[in-house]
Every structure is written in C-alpha cells, then in structure tokens.
Design a protein around this motif. Structure first.
Motif, PDB file in Angstrom:
ATOM      1  N   ASP A  14     -24.145  -3.342  -2.279  1.00  0.00           N
ATOM      2  CA  ASP A  14     -22.739  -3.437  -1.893  1.00  0.00           C
ATOM      3  C   ASP A  14     -22.329  -4.912  -1.823  1.00  0.00           C
ATOM      4  O   ASP A  14     -23.069  -5.744  -1.282  1.00  0.00           O
ATOM      5  CB  ASP A  14     -22.549  -2.774  -0.521  1.00  0.00           C
ATOM      6  CG  ASP A  14     -21.091  -2.559  -0.174  1.00  0.00           C
ATOM      7  OD1 ASP A  14     -20.375  -3.565   0.027  1.00  0.00           O
ATOM      8  OD2 ASP A  14     -20.677  -1.394  -0.080  1.00  0.00           O
ATOM      9  N   LEU A 252     -22.898  -0.221   7.112  1.00  0.00           N
ATOM     10  CA  LEU A 252     -21.930   0.430   6.217  1.00  0.00           C
ATOM     11  C   LEU A 252     -22.241   1.912   6.045  1.00  0.00           C
ATOM     12  O   LEU A 252     -21.335   2.754   6.021  1.00  0.00           O
ATOM     13  CB  LEU A 252     -21.936  -0.273   4.860  1.00  0.00           C
ATOM     14  CG  LEU A 252     -21.450  -1.729   4.851  1.00  0.00           C
ATOM     15  CD1 LEU A 252     -21.708  -2.364   3.485  1.00  0.00           C
ATOM     16  CD2 LEU A 252     -19.976  -1.815   5.213  1.00  0.00           C
ATOM     17  N   ALA A 253     -23.536   2.237   5.913  1.00  0.00           N
ATOM     18  CA  ALA A 253     -23.920   3.643   5.742  1.00  0.00           C
ATOM     19  C   ALA A 253     -23.589   4.449   6.987  1.00  0.00           C
ATOM     20  O   ALA A 253     -23.108   5.593   6.892  1.00  0.00           O
ATOM     21  CB  ALA A 253     -25.410   3.736   5.430  1.00  0.00           C
ATOM     22  N   HIS A 256     -19.939   5.182   7.055  1.00  0.00           N
ATOM     23  CA  HIS A 256     -19.597   6.214   6.077  1.00  0.00           C
ATOM     24  C   HIS A 256     -19.980   7.597   6.592  1.00  0.00           C
ATOM     25  O   HIS A 256     -19.222   8.562   6.436  1.00  0.00           O
ATOM     26  CB  HIS A 256     -20.309   5.930   4.755  1.00  0.00           C
ATOM     27  CG  HIS A 256     -20.024   6.935   3.688  1.00  0.00           C
ATOM     28  ND1 HIS A 256     -18.836   6.959   2.971  1.00  0.00           N
ATOM     29  CD2 HIS A 256     -20.769   7.967   3.216  1.00  0.00           C
ATOM     30  CE1 HIS A 256     -18.865   7.957   2.113  1.00  0.00           C
ATOM     31  NE2 HIS A 256     -20.030   8.582   2.229  1.00  0.00           N
ATOM     32  N   HIS A 259     -17.585   8.902   9.337  1.00  0.00           N
ATOM     33  CA  HIS A 259     -16.251   9.325   8.884  1.00  0.00           C
ATOM     34  C   HIS A 259     -16.350   9.838   7.450  1.00  0.00           C
ATOM     35  O   HIS A 259     -15.808   9.249   6.509  1.00  0.00           O
ATOM     36  CB  HIS A 259     -15.265   8.159   8.965  1.00  0.00           C
ATOM     37  CG  HIS A 259     -15.146   7.581  10.328  1.00  0.00           C
ATOM     38  ND1 HIS A 259     -14.450   8.196  11.340  1.00  0.00           N
ATOM     39  CD2 HIS A 259     -15.658   6.443  10.869  1.00  0.00           C
ATOM     40  CE1 HIS A 259     -14.516   7.463  12.438  1.00  0.00           C
ATOM     41  NE2 HIS A 259     -15.241   6.401  12.182  1.00  0.00           N
ATOM     42  N   PRO A 260     -17.061  10.943   7.248  1.00  0.00           N
ATOM     43  CA  PRO A 260     -17.269  11.438   5.877  1.00  0.00           C
ATOM     44  C   PRO A 260     -15.977  11.945   5.264  1.00  0.00           C
ATOM     45  O   PRO A 260     -15.149  12.565   5.929  1.00  0.00           O
ATOM     46  CB  PRO A 260     -18.274  12.578   6.075  1.00  0.00           C
ATOM     47  CG  PRO A 260     -18.028  13.049   7.481  1.00  0.00           C
ATOM     48  CD  PRO A 260     -17.653  11.824   8.256  1.00  0.00           C
ATOM     49  N   HIS A 261     -15.816  11.665   4.009  1.00  0.00           N
ATOM     50  CA  HIS A 261     -14.654  12.169   3.285  1.00  0.00           C
ATOM     51  C   HIS A 261     -15.013  13.400   2.458  1.00  0.00           C
ATOM     52  O   HIS A 261     -14.181  13.980   1.784  1.00  0.00           O
ATOM     53  CB  HIS A 261     -14.101  11.079   2.361  1.00  0.00           C
ATOM     54  CG  HIS A 261     -13.779   9.801   3.062  1.00  0.00           C
ATOM     55  ND1 HIS A 261     -12.801   9.707   4.014  1.00  0.00           N
ATOM     56  CD2 HIS A 261     -14.323   8.562   2.972  1.00  0.00           C
ATOM     57  CE1 HIS A 261     -12.736   8.464   4.480  1.00  0.00           C
ATOM     58  NE2 HIS A 261     -13.659   7.750   3.870  1.00  0.00           N
ATOM     59  N   ARG A 356     -21.802   6.998  -2.859  1.00  0.00           N
ATOM     60  CA  ARG A 356     -20.450   6.957  -2.287  1.00  0.00           C
ATOM     61  C   ARG A 356     -19.484   6.191  -3.177  1.00  0.00           C
ATOM     62  O   ARG A 356     -18.270   6.232  -2.973  1.00  0.00           O
ATOM     63  CB  ARG A 356     -20.483   6.348  -0.887  1.00  0.00           C
ATOM     64  CG  ARG A 356     -20.949   4.901  -0.804  1.00  0.00           C
ATOM     65  CD  ARG A 356     -20.865   4.381   0.626  1.00  0.00           C
ATOM     66  NE  ARG A 356     -21.167   2.972   0.740  1.00  0.00           N
ATOM     67  CZ  ARG A 356     -22.267   2.483   1.307  1.00  0.00           C
ATOM     68  NH1 ARG A 356     -23.179   3.311   1.799  1.00  0.00           N
ATOM     69  NH2 ARG A 356     -22.467   1.175   1.389  1.00  0.00           N
ATOM     70  N   GLU A 357     -19.999   5.483  -4.192  1.00  0.00           N
ATOM     71  CA  GLU A 357     -19.146   4.757  -5.124  1.00  0.00           C
ATOM     72  C   GLU A 357     -18.722   5.603  -6.325  1.00  0.00           C
ATOM     73  O   GLU A 357     -17.857   5.200  -7.098  1.00  0.00           O
ATOM     74  CB  GLU A 357     -19.873   3.504  -5.620  1.00  0.00           C
ATOM     75  CG  GLU A 357     -20.172   2.505  -4.507  1.00  0.00           C
ATOM     76  CD  GLU A 357     -20.872   1.259  -5.010  1.00  0.00           C
ATOM     77  OE1 GLU A 357     -21.452   1.307  -6.121  1.00  0.00           O
ATOM     78  OE2 GLU A 357     -20.826   0.230  -4.315  1.00  0.00           O
TER      79      GLU A 357
END
Length: 383
Positions: A14, A252-253, A256, A259-261, A356-357
């Motif tokens: 990242d 960062l993980a 993420h 707050h999962p999308h 996640r990218e």
C-alpha cells in the motif's frame, strides 16, 4: 491496464505503507537498542507497530508479538520451539494440506530426528477429518499445527476448536495464519491458540517481514540467538523500516475489517458465478461455505491450467495455478491431491485471489476474456 488476481501469492504494498517506511531509511535511522535520542525515537516506532499488529489479531499484550523475517521463519520458530520446550513429547499433529513452510520442516524432522508426524487428511471439499485429528492427539504430542486458511482453496479450518482439543492432552497449538491475517477478523483473546504466524506481504505490507504471536505464558525457545532484541526471543538488529511498514499495513487492514464494504467477497462471488455460468465443465474447489472472502479456485475439466494462465497473462491478467506445481515438476498440488480432485480436473485448476484493491470493472474485464479462452482451448486439439 494489467489486472492482478494473484493476491494469495503476494499483495501490492500500500502506498501509505511505503510512505510510513521511508523516513526510517534516512531520517529516523537509529538503532532501537541505542540509549540516545536517535535510538529511543526508533524504539517508539517499534512499540507503535507492535500495538497495531496486536490490535489486528486481538493479542492481549505487547510482549506477545515477535517480529521475524517472514511467515516461514515464524512457522519454523513455532514448531522448533514447541519441540524444544516439551521434554518427552516427540510427536506433531498437522494436516496433509499445510504450506510447504510447515510440511518441509516436519519432513526434515521426521527423517533426521525420528519424530512421529501425524498428517491428518481432508475430504473432497478440503475439510479436516476432525475425528482423525482427535485420535492423533495423545500424551506424546508436543504440538498441533494447523493452518487457519488454506492458501490454494481458501478453506477455513476450525482452529479455535482444534486448539482446545490440543490442550486437553497438554500439547501446544500453532496456526499458520499467513493467508487469514488481515482478511478475516481474528481475536486471539477469545482462543487458546498458543502461537500464530503471519507475513507482511500478504496484507499489503512489505516483503521480508513477519511476526510470531506467543500467548502469554507460553514456554519458548528462540530460533535465532544473539543480542537482547525482541526481549531475547529473536536476536539481531530489528528491520525497522519493514516493521514500521507491517505496523501500518496492520492498521489499514484493521480499519478495513472494522468497516467492511462487502466488496471483496461480493466481487469474488460475482467472478466465480460468472465463470460457472459462462463456462461448462468447471467446478469451484474447497469448502465454498467456509473460505476466505478473496479466494476462488476453479477446476476446468480436460484443460491444462498452465495453458489457461498463459492466455490470461497475454491478456494482461495475472492468476496462478490451483495445482501449484513444484519447481521443475509437473506433479499436481498436494492440496488438490489430498482432496481427491478427479484426474480430468486436477491439472486444470486455477486460483483467482482478489484484494481490497480489486474493482468491479476488473472483474467484468476478466469475465469478458476468460470464457473465450476456455472455449478456444477446448476447441484446439492437444499439441
């Protein structure tokens, strides 16, 4: 624009991780063991990284994290330590589908030290034979080592329950969480797992850095002896930039996961369902209901996986073999063989692993290319 779907092999570092690391090459270059300001500044950064990693995996206290050169060192340390501190116990229980970092070491110990290794099998979905695991545990078991998630299929193992079973016979329990850490929630405070290994480059951190979690009070014998670094659990000057990078990647993980999308799992399902709908003669492998959200391993009948990857690569799409053949060998993966994947599909398995990218547009581009590749290969006579 190239599309990268081989994130179980490695992830892109990242940019925020790179930015966090850079000052520790030039500005904050001190040795953390030094007593002056240059050293204390760096020591503070190491403490911060340790806390970030602690937060990601739910470790209870700072001293439980030992930084290593990567997942393989962490795994080797855990296994060799468990054997060193358990007098009279010379048996290890593991699975047939572990990563080579586990199996190669155990093969070596079996051949050179006469250890008894119990390699527990799996069913056709890659699920562990729990009864066989329970029967293998006994008064001579030093360690049970079972991966949290399989690197080829994404299948999740019930490591929390397995750790409880190991403790009933007085054995230690280690889990290789290299694929799981940063991809699914982990709270070690709610478990009896003694040791956990992870690697930075699987969660958008740098290569060459990993960590071993030690549950408080777990007896331990260092693999690398030297100076007082890592509270004498691993000698040698710390790789400060990489440790800082791992700490930032963990931060960062964790954000993420908090707050999962739903993006990674939804995109994986979109990709897999699209392939299954548009390509006949293919099957998803592993425990479909209990696997990593980013991993899809699909076996295509009567086609070589290498040919599929070759055409995907020409189209700018990176994936990998589900039957990750050993270098110089065309033998199919030990994981897929343990699952008894039928011969017609065994060599046609490919692994598509997202991060996640990964974007919806990329998934649609893959679905626009892959079915045509499969049709072309099935229409072409074998060479």
């Amino acid at each position: 624009m190239p599309i990268y779907l081989d994130n179980n092999a490695t992830t892109r570092t990242d940019p925020a991780v790179v930015a966090a690391m850079l000052p520790f090459f030039t500005e904050q270059f001190g040795n953390a063991s030094s007593a002056h300001a240059f050293g204390s500044e760096v020591a503070g950064a190491l403490r911060q990284a340790r806390r970030a990693l602690q937060g990601l995996i739910g470790a209870a206290a700072e001293p439980e994290i030992v930084f290593t050169s990567g997942g393989t060192e962490a795994i080797n340390t855990a296994i060799l330590s468990a054997l060193a501190v358990q007098d009279g116990r010379e048996e290890v229980v593991t699975t047939c589908v572990e990563h080579p970092a586990v199996l190669t070491l155990l093969d070596h110990l079996e051949a050179t030290r006469g250890l008894r290794i119990h390699r527990i099998g799996v069913d056709h979905e890659g699920r562990l034979d729990i009864d066989a695991y329970r029967r293998a545990l006994g008064p001579r078991t030093a360690l049970a080592s079972v991966m949290w998630a399989n690197n080829e299929t994404g299948t999740l193992f019930p490591v929390v329950a397995l750790a409880e079973m190991a403790h009933t016979v007085g054995a230690l329990f280690h889990t290789d969480a290299v694929q799981a850490a940063g991809r699914i929630p982990i709270d070690l405070r709610a478990t009896r797992i003694d040791m956990l290994s992870l690697s930075g480059h699987k969660l958008h951190g740098p290569k060459g850095i990993g960590a071993l979690y030690l549950r408080k009070g777990t007896p331990f014998s260092p693999l690398i002896r030297g100076g007082p670094q890592e509270r004498r659990r691993r000698g040698g000057t710390e790789n400060v930039p990489a440790i800082v990078g791992l700490g930032k990647a963990a931060e960062l993980a964790a954000a993420h996961l908090a707050h999962p999308h739903g993006a990674v799992g939804d995109l994986r399902d979109r990709l897999e369902q699209g392939v299954l709908q548009q390509c006949g003669g293919c099957t998803p492998l592993g425990d479909i209901a209990h696997r990593l959200p980013n991993t899809s391993n699909i076996a295509f009948e009567a086609i070589e996986g290498e040919a599929i990857l070759h055409h995907l690569n020409r189209a700018g799409i990176a994936a990998s073999l589900g039957s990750a053949c050993a270098s110089g060998s065309m033998e199919p993966s030990h994981v897929l063989r343990a699952m008894k994947v039928p011969p017609r599909a065994l060599r046609g398995a490919i692994r598509l692993s997202l991060s996640r990218e990964t974007t919806a547009d990329e998934i649609d581009q893959v679905l626009g290319v892959l079915p045509a590749i499969i049709d072309h290969l099935r229409a072409s006579p074998p060479s």
